[in-house]
Write an enzyme that holds these catalytic residues in place. Structure first.
Site, PDB file in Angstrom:
ATOM      1  N   ASP A  71       0.876  -1.164   0.000  1.00 15.67           N
ATOM      2  CA  ASP A  71       0.000   0.000   0.000  1.00 15.67           C
ATOM      3  C   ASP A  71       0.912   1.213   0.000  1.00 15.67           C
ATOM      4  O   ASP A  71       1.981   1.185   0.622  1.00 15.67           O
ATOM      5  CB  ASP A  71      -0.921   0.018   1.221  1.00 15.67           C
ATOM      6  CG  ASP A  71      -2.047   1.033   1.055  1.00 15.67           C
ATOM      7  OD1 ASP A  71      -2.432   1.318  -0.101  1.00 15.67           O
ATOM      8  OD2 ASP A  71      -2.541   1.562   2.058  1.00 15.67           O
ATOM      9  N   SER A  72       0.522   2.248  -0.722  1.00 18.54           N
ATOM     10  CA  SER A  72       1.396   3.415  -0.797  1.00 18.54           C
ATOM     11  C   SER A  72       0.582   4.675  -0.994  1.00 18.54           C
ATOM     12  O   SER A  72      -0.611   4.623  -1.285  1.00 18.54           O
ATOM     13  CB  SER A  72       2.401   3.255  -1.945  1.00 18.54           C
ATOM     14  OG  SER A  72       1.718   3.160  -3.171  1.00 18.54           O
ATOM     15  N   TYR A 156       0.627  11.485  -8.247  1.00 17.01           N
ATOM     16  CA  TYR A 156       1.034  12.813  -7.781  1.00 17.01           C
ATOM     17  C   TYR A 156       2.444  13.196  -8.243  1.00 17.01           C
ATOM     18  O   TYR A 156       2.970  14.217  -7.799  1.00 17.01           O
ATOM     19  CB  TYR A 156       0.952  12.859  -6.241  1.00 17.01           C
ATOM     20  CG  TYR A 156      -0.450  12.611  -5.713  1.00 17.01           C
ATOM     21  CD1 TYR A 156      -1.349  13.659  -5.539  1.00 17.01           C
ATOM     22  CD2 TYR A 156      -0.891  11.317  -5.416  1.00 17.01           C
ATOM     23  CE1 TYR A 156      -2.640  13.433  -5.065  1.00 17.01           C
ATOM     24  CE2 TYR A 156      -2.173  11.080  -4.945  1.00 17.01           C
ATOM     25  CZ  TYR A 156      -3.042  12.138  -4.775  1.00 17.01           C
ATOM     26  OH  TYR A 156      -4.323  11.913  -4.318  1.00 17.01           O
ATOM     27  N   LYS A 177      13.584   7.055 -11.396  1.00 19.81           N
ATOM     28  CA  LYS A 177      12.616   6.988 -10.289  1.00 19.81           C
ATOM     29  C   LYS A 177      12.667   5.620  -9.607  1.00 19.81           C
ATOM     30  O   LYS A 177      12.683   5.527  -8.380  1.00 19.81           O
ATOM     31  CB  LYS A 177      11.194   7.266 -10.805  1.00 19.81           C
ATOM     32  CG  LYS A 177      10.151   7.132  -9.697  1.00 19.81           C
ATOM     33  CD  LYS A 177       8.727   7.352 -10.183  1.00 19.81           C
ATOM     34  CE  LYS A 177       7.742   6.979  -9.083  1.00 19.81           C
ATOM     35  NZ  LYS A 177       6.351   7.059  -9.501  1.00 19.81           N
ATOM     36  N   ARG A 183       8.823   2.837  -3.308  1.00 20.61           N
ATOM     37  CA  ARG A 183       8.479   1.442  -3.610  1.00 20.61           C
ATOM     38  C   ARG A 183       9.739   0.596  -3.733  1.00 20.61           C
ATOM     39  O   ARG A 183       9.801  -0.531  -3.263  1.00 20.61           O
ATOM     40  CB  ARG A 183       7.668   1.384  -4.908  1.00 20.61           C
ATOM     41  CG  ARG A 183       6.726   0.201  -4.963  1.00 20.61           C
ATOM     42  CD  ARG A 183       5.721   0.260  -6.102  1.00 20.61           C
ATOM     43  NE  ARG A 183       5.663   1.497  -6.817  1.00 20.61           N
ATOM     44  CZ  ARG A 183       4.848   2.501  -6.489  1.00 20.61           C
ATOM     45  NH1 ARG A 183       4.005   2.381  -5.494  1.00 20.61           N
ATOM     46  NH2 ARG A 183       4.877   3.631  -7.171  1.00 20.61           N
TER      47      ARG A 183
HETATM   48  P1  ITT Z   1      -3.155  -1.654  -6.409  1.00 19.87           P
HETATM   49  O1  ITT Z   1      -4.121  -2.124  -7.451  1.00 19.87           O
HETATM   50  O2  ITT Z   1      -1.923  -2.462  -6.408  1.00 19.87           O
HETATM   51  O3  ITT Z   1      -3.775  -1.511  -5.016  1.00 19.87           O
HETATM   52  P2  ITT Z   1      -3.122   1.286  -6.520  1.00 19.87           P
HETATM   53  O4  ITT Z   1      -3.465   2.019  -7.771  1.00 19.87           O
HETATM   54  O5  ITT Z   1      -4.077   1.371  -5.366  1.00 19.87           O
HETATM   55  O6  ITT Z   1      -2.672  -0.203  -6.888  1.00 19.87           O
HETATM   56  P3  ITT Z   1      -0.967   2.092  -4.778  1.00 19.87           P
HETATM   57  O7  ITT Z   1      -1.634   1.497  -3.604  1.00 19.87           O
HETATM   58  O8  ITT Z   1       0.419   1.684  -5.035  1.00 19.87           O
HETATM   59  O9  ITT Z   1      -1.744   1.899  -6.134  1.00 19.87           O
HETATM   60  O10 ITT Z   1      -0.965   3.675  -4.661  1.00 19.87           O
HETATM   61  C1  ITT Z   1      -2.044   4.407  -4.101  1.00 19.87           C
HETATM   62  C2  ITT Z   1      -2.058   5.797  -4.673  1.00 19.87           C
HETATM   63  O11 ITT Z   1      -0.967   6.553  -4.135  1.00 19.87           O
HETATM   64  C3  ITT Z   1      -1.902   5.862  -6.184  1.00 19.87           C
HETATM   65  O12 ITT Z   1      -3.151   5.745  -6.817  1.00 19.87           O
HETATM   66  C4  ITT Z   1      -1.277   7.245  -6.360  1.00 19.87           C
HETATM   67  O13 ITT Z   1      -2.286   8.237  -6.357  1.00 19.87           O
HETATM   68  C5  ITT Z   1      -0.424   7.412  -5.114  1.00 19.87           C
HETATM   69  N1  ITT Z   1       0.952   6.966  -5.389  1.00 19.87           N
HETATM   70  C6  ITT Z   1       1.584   5.875  -4.879  1.00 19.87           C
HETATM   71  N2  ITT Z   1       2.833   5.757  -5.349  1.00 19.87           N
HETATM   72  C7  ITT Z   1       2.994   6.795  -6.202  1.00 19.87           C
HETATM   73  C8  ITT Z   1       4.049   7.220  -7.021  1.00 19.87           C
HETATM   74  O14 ITT Z   1       5.193   6.535  -7.108  1.00 19.87           O
HETATM   75  N3  ITT Z   1       3.893   8.316  -7.755  1.00 19.87           N
HETATM   76  C9  ITT Z   1       2.750   9.015  -7.716  1.00 19.87           C
HETATM   77  N4  ITT Z   1       1.693   8.695  -6.984  1.00 19.87           N
HETATM   78  C10 ITT Z   1       1.796   7.583  -6.214  1.00 19.87           C
END
Ligand code: ITT
Length: 218
Positions: A71-72, A156, A177, A183
């Site tokens: 999760d991120s 973002y 990146k 990540r």
């Molecule tokens: P899953 O299907 O794997 O859950 P997700 O689209 O929910 O993928 P993440 O949980 O990795 O993706 O990320 C959640 C949000 O956080 C993602 O939709 C972006 O808005 C933001 N985000 C995460 N990592 C980012 C990055 O490297 N650059 C820009 N935005 C990021």
């Protein structure tokens, strides 16, 4: 026979990234679509750790496989950590990535440079079927820009400025990146954790095998 590791995502880009990172661990890396899991678990926790653990446990129970989930998101200090775990859905459903970062820029209007600190965070959770779950995290520090710049990346990236590169993340090519992202850091740490968890599980198994060989009548 090699063990299978399930990457808990529907995103093929993430799978490719993680596959290459885990290439030397002698695992067969698979993902939700490949094992026929179409459902999406609701991310109901209020921390990245909580959601990563929730996903890893859920999909491991569903598949019976070792599972890797992440999760991120973006934490902005002047916004008390928002958008945080809401990053993917900040501002509600139906918005685009551009709408979401414009919302953040609007909320940051008038906030001076030194208070524009922010970070991307990623947490990876690894679950052993019916057993342990553990996490590792990674961060990338930066500042919220005053206006978007660059076309690479996603989410973002166009408003996330990294002073040492004099660029936003969206101005850096993917390879750059991927070497220093939140990540990448979480994944490198989780890869080590996975190695330890697998060898502990192997050790436990061979101890049990020895034990049952001692007690079972021949
Ligand atoms: P899953 O299907 O794997 O859950 P997700 O689209 O929910 O993928 P993440 O949980 O990795 O993706 O990320 C959640 C949000 O956080 C993602 O939709 C972006 O808005 C933001 N985000 C995460 N990592 C980012 C990055 O490297 N650059 C820009 N935005 C990021």
């Amino acid at each position: 026979m090699s063990r299978r590791l399930l990457i808990a995502t529907h995103n093929p880009g993430k799978v490719a990234e993680y596959k290459s990172l885990l290439a030397d661990l002698h695992l067969v890396v698979t993902w939700l679509d490949e094992v026929g899991i179409t459902e999406d678990v609701e991310e109901t926790e209020d921390t990245f750790e909580g959601n990563a653990i929730l996903k890893a446990r859920h999909y491991s129970a569903l598949s019976g496989l070792w599972t890797w989930a992440d999760d991120s998101g973006l934490e902005v200090d002047a916004l008390d950590g928002r958008p945080g775990v809401l990053s993917a859905r900040y501002g509600g459903k139906g918005l685009t990535d551009v709408d979401r970062y414009q919302k953040v820029l609007g909320e940051m209007a008038g906030i001076p440079e030194r208070q524009r600190t922010a970070r991307f965070r990623c947490v990876v959770a690894i679950a052993q079927p019916g057993g342990k779950v553990d996490t590792r995290d990674g961060t990338l520090e930066g500042l919220i820009a005053h206006a978007p710049r660059g076309n690479y990346g996603f989410g973002y990236d166009p408003i996330f400025y990294i002073p040492s590169f004099h660029a936003t993340l969206a101005e850096l090519e993917r390879g750059v990146k991927n070497e220093m992202s939140h990540r990448a850091e979480a994944a490198a740490r989780a890869r080590e954790l996975l190695g330890v968890m697998l060898s502990e599980a192997e050790g436990g198994r061979s101890e049990r095998d020895k034990e049952s060989a001692r007690v079972s009548p021949s």
